[in-house]
Design a protein around this motif. Structure first.
Motif, PDB file in Angstrom:
ATOM      1  N   UNK A   1     -11.024 -27.958 -30.402  1.00 18.89           N
ATOM      2  CA  UNK A   1      -9.742 -28.323 -31.015  1.00 18.89           C
ATOM      3  C   UNK A   1      -8.744 -28.788 -29.956  1.00 18.89           C
ATOM      4  N   UNK A   2      -8.582 -27.999 -28.888  1.00 17.96           N
ATOM      5  CA  UNK A   2      -7.631 -28.345 -27.827  1.00 17.96           C
ATOM      6  C   UNK A   2      -8.126 -29.548 -27.027  1.00 17.96           C
ATOM      7  N   UNK A   3      -9.434 -29.582 -26.726  1.00 18.46           N
ATOM      8  CA  UNK A   3      -9.978 -30.681 -25.921  1.00 18.46           C
ATOM      9  C   UNK A   3      -9.811 -32.020 -26.631  1.00 18.46           C
ATOM     10  N   UNK A   4     -10.084 -32.037 -27.938  1.00 15.72           N
ATOM     11  CA  UNK A   4      -9.921 -33.284 -28.697  1.00 15.72           C
ATOM     12  C   UNK A   4      -8.457 -33.707 -28.732  1.00 15.72           C
ATOM     13  N   UNK A   5      -7.546 -32.732 -28.921  1.00 13.36           N
ATOM     14  CA  UNK A   5      -6.122 -33.059 -28.925  1.00 13.36           C
ATOM     15  C   UNK A   5      -5.682 -33.565 -27.554  1.00 13.36           C
ATOM     16  N   UNK A   6      -6.207 -32.966 -26.502  1.00 18.65           N
ATOM     17  CA  UNK A   6      -5.887 -33.349 -25.119  1.00 18.65           C
ATOM     18  C   UNK A   6      -6.260 -34.815 -24.873  1.00 18.65           C
ATOM     19  N   UNK A   7      -7.525 -35.149 -25.127  1.00 20.61           N
ATOM     20  CA  UNK A   7      -8.011 -36.501 -24.840  1.00 20.61           C
ATOM     21  C   UNK A   7      -7.426 -37.529 -25.806  1.00 20.61           C
ATOM     22  N   UNK A   8      -7.284 -37.139 -27.082  1.00 17.74           N
ATOM     23  CA  UNK A   8      -6.741 -38.071 -28.074  1.00 17.74           C
ATOM     24  C   UNK A   8      -5.288 -38.418 -27.770  1.00 17.74           C
ATOM     25  N   UNK A   9      -4.469 -37.409 -27.467  1.00 17.62           N
ATOM     26  CA  UNK A   9      -3.048 -37.659 -27.172  1.00 17.62           C
ATOM     27  C   UNK A   9      -2.885 -38.490 -25.911  1.00 17.62           C
TER      28      UNK A   9
ATOM     29  N   UNK B   1      -8.598 -27.533 -18.641  1.00 17.11           N
ATOM     30  CA  UNK B   1      -9.245 -27.842 -17.359  1.00 17.11           C
ATOM     31  C   UNK B   1     -10.440 -28.757 -17.579  1.00 17.11           C
ATOM     32  N   UNK B   2     -11.174 -28.528 -18.670  1.00 16.14           N
ATOM     33  CA  UNK B   2     -12.308 -29.419 -18.982  1.00 16.14           C
ATOM     34  C   UNK B   2     -11.795 -30.838 -19.242  1.00 16.14           C
ATOM     35  N   UNK B   3     -10.716 -30.939 -20.021  1.00 16.36           N
ATOM     36  CA  UNK B   3     -10.119 -32.255 -20.283  1.00 16.36           C
ATOM     37  C   UNK B   3      -9.621 -32.914 -19.012  1.00 16.36           C
ATOM     38  N   UNK B   4      -8.995 -32.112 -18.132  1.00  9.21           N
ATOM     39  CA  UNK B   4      -8.517 -32.652 -16.855  1.00  9.21           C
ATOM     40  C   UNK B   4      -9.690 -33.140 -16.004  1.00  9.21           C
ATOM     41  N   UNK B   5     -10.839 -32.448 -16.092  1.00 16.96           N
ATOM     42  CA  UNK B   5     -12.022 -32.869 -15.334  1.00 16.96           C
ATOM     43  C   UNK B   5     -12.519 -34.227 -15.817  1.00 16.96           C
ATOM     44  N   UNK B   6     -12.517 -34.423 -17.135  1.00 20.07           N
ATOM     45  CA  UNK B   6     -12.943 -35.711 -17.696  1.00 20.07           C
ATOM     46  C   UNK B   6     -12.016 -36.833 -17.208  1.00 20.07           C
TER      47      UNK B   6
ATOM     48  N   UNK C   1      -8.422 -39.759  -3.571  1.00 20.36           N
ATOM     49  CA  UNK C   1      -8.863 -38.387  -3.841  1.00 20.36           C
ATOM     50  C   UNK C   1      -7.695 -37.481  -4.219  1.00 20.36           C
ATOM     51  N   UNK C   2      -6.502 -37.773  -3.757  1.00 17.34           N
ATOM     52  CA  UNK C   2      -5.362 -36.916  -4.106  1.00 17.34           C
ATOM     53  C   UNK C   2      -4.937 -37.114  -5.560  1.00 17.34           C
ATOM     54  N   UNK C   3      -5.130 -38.327  -6.080  1.00 18.62           N
ATOM     55  CA  UNK C   3      -4.727 -38.608  -7.460  1.00 18.62           C
ATOM     56  C   UNK C   3      -5.512 -37.769  -8.472  1.00 18.62           C
ATOM     57  N   UNK C   4      -6.848 -37.676  -8.372  1.00 16.29           N
ATOM     58  CA  UNK C   4      -7.578 -36.805  -9.308  1.00 16.29           C
ATOM     59  C   UNK C   4      -7.159 -35.336  -9.203  1.00 16.29           C
ATOM     60  N   UNK C   5      -6.854 -34.869  -7.983  1.00 12.65           N
ATOM     61  CA  UNK C   5      -6.423 -33.477  -7.821  1.00 12.65           C
ATOM     62  C   UNK C   5      -5.089 -33.238  -8.524  1.00 12.65           C
ATOM     63  N   UNK C   6      -4.192 -34.214  -8.445  1.00 11.40           N
ATOM     64  CA  UNK C   6      -2.889 -34.075  -9.101  1.00 11.40           C
ATOM     65  C   UNK C   6      -3.035 -33.963 -10.616  1.00 11.40           C
ATOM     66  N   UNK C   7      -4.124 -34.495 -11.173  1.00 15.51           N
ATOM     67  CA  UNK C   7      -4.369 -34.366 -12.615  1.00 15.51           C
ATOM     68  C   UNK C   7      -4.466 -32.894 -13.009  1.00 15.51           C
ATOM     69  N   UNK C   8      -5.193 -32.099 -12.221  1.00 16.77           N
ATOM     70  CA  UNK C   8      -5.338 -30.666 -12.520  1.00 16.77           C
ATOM     71  C   UNK C   8      -4.013 -29.930 -12.329  1.00 16.77           C
ATOM     72  N   UNK C   9      -3.317 -30.248 -11.262  1.00 20.18           N
ATOM     73  CA  UNK C   9      -2.053 -29.563 -10.969  1.00 20.18           C
ATOM     74  C   UNK C   9      -1.028 -29.821 -12.064  1.00 20.18           C
TER      75      UNK C   9
END
Length: 358
Positions: free
Chosen positions: A7-15, A104-109, A277-285
């Motif tokens: 539910x959260x992952x779909x909302x994360x990626x869809x939004x 975190x899974x969504x951020x990894x994608x 490489x810093x840009x993908x890390x900032x996604x998680x932060x």
């Protein structure tokens, strides 16, 4: 819990996807409205304009990836909080850390997609975007580092040119010094140097060559001298945005060559390398900060969460830009410039996550 995760992952990626699709037409419209005068003035073919807009979209979407993600996470998580869904999740015995897992899974994608974009698609888009900009939109502004060119061409030779015009391939106040070991063996000077593509030779005016001897020097003076050198014009004057258009391995080799040549733009080139490489890390932060900010139900509703989030995003951009400029314009370490905002906001993310758990 799998239902909650999906539910959260779909909302994360869809939004996030919908926010990108909504902002891209706005970005194109605003940019086109600003540049349409110069495009019409230069009678740019329609096909070139369309390719340019595609490159523009990829180029700026890559740069703004973390901010789009940050706003989208705040948006849909605030809606969850306002509907008391977050409270319901946590009241069922789910820990806040467990609640954070689908984020975190969504951020990894998104981070993986960001890496692919940065390593393969963004360099090509950057080349098209910058080539078009300097050709049609920035006439009169130089696209190359062609003033006070001081470079080590190889292990033995160093050259200097006070300026070089790539339009007519002519440079002024040329000097070449040839070393063997630590000893200067000969020095060539000329009032001007011109590259002749047809014959692939260089024509030197007011040519002077001084051979350094043990007891006395040899001197050769000519009004005009045609000769060959081991460098070419592109080596002397690479585009300022040269690093942005190279694939990762090519970029690392290019930086090593520019360091050996004493280029003044090495700091700018290294920024491009480290940001991949810093840009993908900032996604998680930014994802963690966004969840911590928006998971609480506030009296002012979603607007308060968005206001706080946008302020944090602007501060992040400010630090990223100010340290980037410092690295480009001074001897400030590019690694520190790229990673300091991530480290600073990583500490903030840990602090906010700790308080959110409480």
């Amino acid at each position: 819990m799998k239902i909650l995760d999906w539910y959260i992952l779909k909302r994360y990626l869809f939004t996030f996807t919908m926010l990108l699709l909504l902002f891209i037409p706005i970005m194109i419209t605003v940019h086109l409205a600003e540049k349409i005068g110069k495009i019409l003035e230069n009678e740019v073919p329609f096909s070139e304009v369309m390719v340019y807009l595609l490159d523009f979209t990829v180029y700026f979407s890559y740069l703004l990836f973390p901010l789009f993600l940050f706003i989208s996470v705040i948006w849909f998580t605030s809606k969850l909080a306002n509907n008391t869904e977050v409270i319901a999740f946590l009241s069922s015995g789910v820990s806040f850390t467990r609640f954070l897992r689908p984020y975190i899974i969504g951020a990894s994608v998104v981070a993986i997609f960001s890496i692919i974009l940065g390593l393969f698609l963004a360099p090509k888009a950057s080349e098209g975007f910058n080539d078009f900009s300097y050709k049609y939109l920035k006439k009169g502004r130089k696209a190359v580092d062609n003033t006070d060119v001081f470079r080590q061409i190889n292990d033995q030779e160093i050259i200097y040119v006070s300026n070089f015009n790539i339009g007519n391939n002519v440079g002024n106040n040329f000097t070449l010094e040839h070393f063997e070991g630590n000893k200067l063996k000969y020095k060539i000077t000329a009032s001007s140097i011109r590259y002749i593509p047809k014959d692939t030779i260089y024509r030197l005016k007011n040519y002077v060559k001084r051979d350094i001897g043990e007891h006395e020097d040899g001197l050769e003076i000519l009004k005009v001298k045609d000769t060959l050198f081991s460098f070419n014009v592109k080596d002397l004057t690479p585009p300022i945005y040269a690093a942005e258009v190279l694939m990762y391995d090519d970029l690392k080799r290019f930086i090593k060559e520019e360091e050996a040549r004493g280029s003044s733009n090495v700091g700018r080139f290294k920024l491009v390398l480290y940001r991949k490489w810093s840009l993908p890390v900032s996604v998680f932060i930014l994802t963690i900060i966004a969840v911590a900010v928006s998971s609480q139900k506030r009296r002012g509703g979603m607007g308060v969460n968005l206001a706080i989030g946008i302020c944090i995003a602007m501060i992040f951009v400010f630090f990223d830009k100010i340290f980037g400029v410092m690295a480009e314009q001074s001897d400030f370490n590019p690694i520190v410039a790229v990673w300091f905002p991530n480290i600073l906001f990583g500490i903030l993310a840990a602090y906010m996550l700790y308080n959110a758990k409480r």
